[in-house]
Design a protein around this motif. Structure first.
Motif, PDB file in Angstrom:
ATOM      1  N   SER A 266      10.700  -4.848  10.254  1.00  0.00           N
ATOM      2  CA  SER A 266       9.879  -4.813   9.042  1.00  0.00           C
ATOM      3  C   SER A 266      10.077  -3.506   8.274  1.00  0.00           C
ATOM      4  O   SER A 266      10.196  -3.505   7.044  1.00  0.00           O
ATOM      5  CB  SER A 266       8.416  -4.996   9.412  1.00  0.00           C
ATOM      6  OG  SER A 266       7.611  -4.941   8.271  1.00  0.00           O
TER       7      SER A 266
ATOM      8  N   ASN B  40      11.710  -2.919   4.508  1.00  0.00           N
ATOM      9  CA  ASN B  40      11.054  -2.109   3.479  1.00  0.00           C
ATOM     10  C   ASN B  40      11.986  -1.022   2.963  1.00  0.00           C
ATOM     11  O   ASN B  40      12.097  -0.800   1.748  1.00  0.00           O
ATOM     12  CB  ASN B  40       9.782  -1.469   4.036  1.00  0.00           C
ATOM     13  CG  ASN B  40       8.749  -2.477   4.452  1.00  0.00           C
ATOM     14  OD1 ASN B  40       8.804  -3.639   4.080  1.00  0.00           O
ATOM     15  ND2 ASN B  40       7.799  -2.030   5.238  1.00  0.00           N
TER      16      ASN B  40
ATOM     17  N   TYR C 217       5.152  -1.480  -1.854  1.00  0.00           N
ATOM     18  CA  TYR C 217       3.920  -2.195  -1.516  1.00  0.00           C
ATOM     19  C   TYR C 217       3.884  -2.556  -0.035  1.00  0.00           C
ATOM     20  O   TYR C 217       2.875  -2.359   0.637  1.00  0.00           O
ATOM     21  CB  TYR C 217       3.792  -3.460  -2.366  1.00  0.00           C
ATOM     22  CG  TYR C 217       2.710  -4.382  -1.883  1.00  0.00           C
ATOM     23  CD1 TYR C 217       1.373  -4.056  -2.052  1.00  0.00           C
ATOM     24  CD2 TYR C 217       3.025  -5.569  -1.234  1.00  0.00           C
ATOM     25  CE1 TYR C 217       0.378  -4.899  -1.594  1.00  0.00           C
ATOM     26  CE2 TYR C 217       2.036  -6.404  -0.763  1.00  0.00           C
ATOM     27  CZ  TYR C 217       0.711  -6.067  -0.954  1.00  0.00           C
ATOM     28  OH  TYR C 217      -0.266  -6.898  -0.483  1.00  0.00           O
ATOM     29  N   ARG C 218       4.996  -3.074   0.482  1.00  0.00           N
ATOM     30  CA  ARG C 218       5.031  -3.458   1.898  1.00  0.00           C
ATOM     31  C   ARG C 218       4.883  -2.241   2.803  1.00  0.00           C
ATOM     32  O   ARG C 218       4.273  -2.319   3.856  1.00  0.00           O
ATOM     33  CB  ARG C 218       6.330  -4.183   2.217  1.00  0.00           C
ATOM     34  CG  ARG C 218       6.338  -5.620   1.746  1.00  0.00           C
ATOM     35  CD  ARG C 218       7.646  -6.304   2.108  1.00  0.00           C
ATOM     36  NE  ARG C 218       8.055  -6.062   3.471  1.00  0.00           N
ATOM     37  CZ  ARG C 218       7.981  -6.969   4.449  1.00  0.00           C
ATOM     38  NH1 ARG C 218       7.506  -8.159   4.195  1.00  0.00           N
ATOM     39  NH2 ARG C 218       8.391  -6.675   5.667  1.00  0.00           N
ATOM     40  N   THR C 219       5.412  -1.100   2.383  1.00  0.00           N
ATOM     41  CA  THR C 219       5.270   0.114   3.163  1.00  0.00           C
ATOM     42  C   THR C 219       3.827   0.608   3.147  1.00  0.00           C
ATOM     43  O   THR C 219       3.273   0.978   4.176  1.00  0.00           O
ATOM     44  CB  THR C 219       6.198   1.215   2.625  1.00  0.00           C
ATOM     45  OG1 THR C 219       7.540   0.745   2.683  1.00  0.00           O
ATOM     46  CG2 THR C 219       6.067   2.493   3.421  1.00  0.00           C
ATOM     47  N   SER C 220       3.204   0.600   1.984  1.00  0.00           N
ATOM     48  CA  SER C 220       1.840   1.119   1.875  1.00  0.00           C
ATOM     49  C   SER C 220       0.824   0.198   2.540  1.00  0.00           C
ATOM     50  O   SER C 220      -0.271   0.647   2.892  1.00  0.00           O
ATOM     51  CB  SER C 220       1.467   1.323   0.407  1.00  0.00           C
ATOM     52  OG  SER C 220       1.355   0.081  -0.254  1.00  0.00           O
ATOM     53  N   ARG C 221       1.152  -1.052   2.732  1.00  0.00           N
ATOM     54  CA  ARG C 221       0.254  -1.988   3.407  1.00  0.00           C
ATOM     55  C   ARG C 221       0.026  -1.604   4.858  1.00  0.00           C
ATOM     56  O   ARG C 221      -1.032  -1.881   5.419  1.00  0.00           O
ATOM     57  CB  ARG C 221       0.870  -3.389   3.351  1.00  0.00           C
ATOM     58  CG  ARG C 221      -0.058  -4.471   3.043  1.00  0.00           C
ATOM     59  CD  ARG C 221       0.624  -5.784   2.947  1.00  0.00           C
ATOM     60  NE  ARG C 221       1.865  -5.881   3.704  1.00  0.00           N
ATOM     61  CZ  ARG C 221       2.539  -6.987   3.860  1.00  0.00           C
ATOM     62  NH1 ARG C 221       2.108  -8.093   3.324  1.00  0.00           N
ATOM     63  NH2 ARG C 221       3.660  -7.012   4.540  1.00  0.00           N
ATOM     64  N   ASN C 222       0.977  -0.950   5.475  1.00  0.00           N
ATOM     65  CA  ASN C 222       0.897  -0.595   6.885  1.00  0.00           C
ATOM     66  C   ASN C 222       0.268   0.769   7.133  1.00  0.00           C
ATOM     67  O   ASN C 222       0.051   1.149   8.269  1.00  0.00           O
ATOM     68  CB  ASN C 222       2.286  -0.626   7.521  1.00  0.00           C
ATOM     69  CG  ASN C 222       2.866  -2.018   7.517  1.00  0.00           C
ATOM     70  OD1 ASN C 222       2.143  -2.995   7.597  1.00  0.00           O
ATOM     71  ND2 ASN C 222       4.171  -2.100   7.392  1.00  0.00           N
TER      72      ASN C 222
ATOM     73  N   SER D 244      -6.174   3.196   6.053  1.00  0.00           N
ATOM     74  CA  SER D 244      -7.033   3.900   5.119  1.00  0.00           C
ATOM     75  C   SER D 244      -7.760   5.028   5.836  1.00  0.00           C
ATOM     76  O   SER D 244      -8.108   4.914   7.009  1.00  0.00           O
ATOM     77  CB  SER D 244      -8.056   2.934   4.521  1.00  0.00           C
ATOM     78  OG  SER D 244      -8.986   3.646   3.729  1.00  0.00           O
TER      79      SER D 244
END
Length: 70
Positions: free
Chosen positions: A4, A8, A45-50, A53
């Motif tokens: 994954s 990315n 986007y796919r990187t920041s999803r992981n 927070s």
């Protein structure tokens, strides 16, 4: 590096290269430029999803007074 993260990374690098190539030409093709930007944003986007927070933590940095100390 798992698959994954590799996908990315490839999306970000290829998208940035395509967008840079499309903008550097004498006659710019807007569709190639948009495709490169979309691929770049998709990878980001796919990187920041992981990334977790900072507000998901249960503990708080604010210390409260105990009732017996007051």
């Amino acid at each position: 590096m798992n698959i994954s993260r590799l996908i990315n990374f490839i999306c970000i690098v290829v998208g940035g290269a395509v967008a840079f190539y499309a903008q550097a030409q004498q006659e710019q093709n807007p569709y190639i430029l948009m495709g490169g930007i979309v691929l770049l944003i998709f990878g980001i986007y796919r990187t920041s999803r992981n990334i977790p927070s900072k507000f998901d933590k249960e503990e708080s940095f604010i210390k409260t007074e105990r009732e017996d100390e007051v």
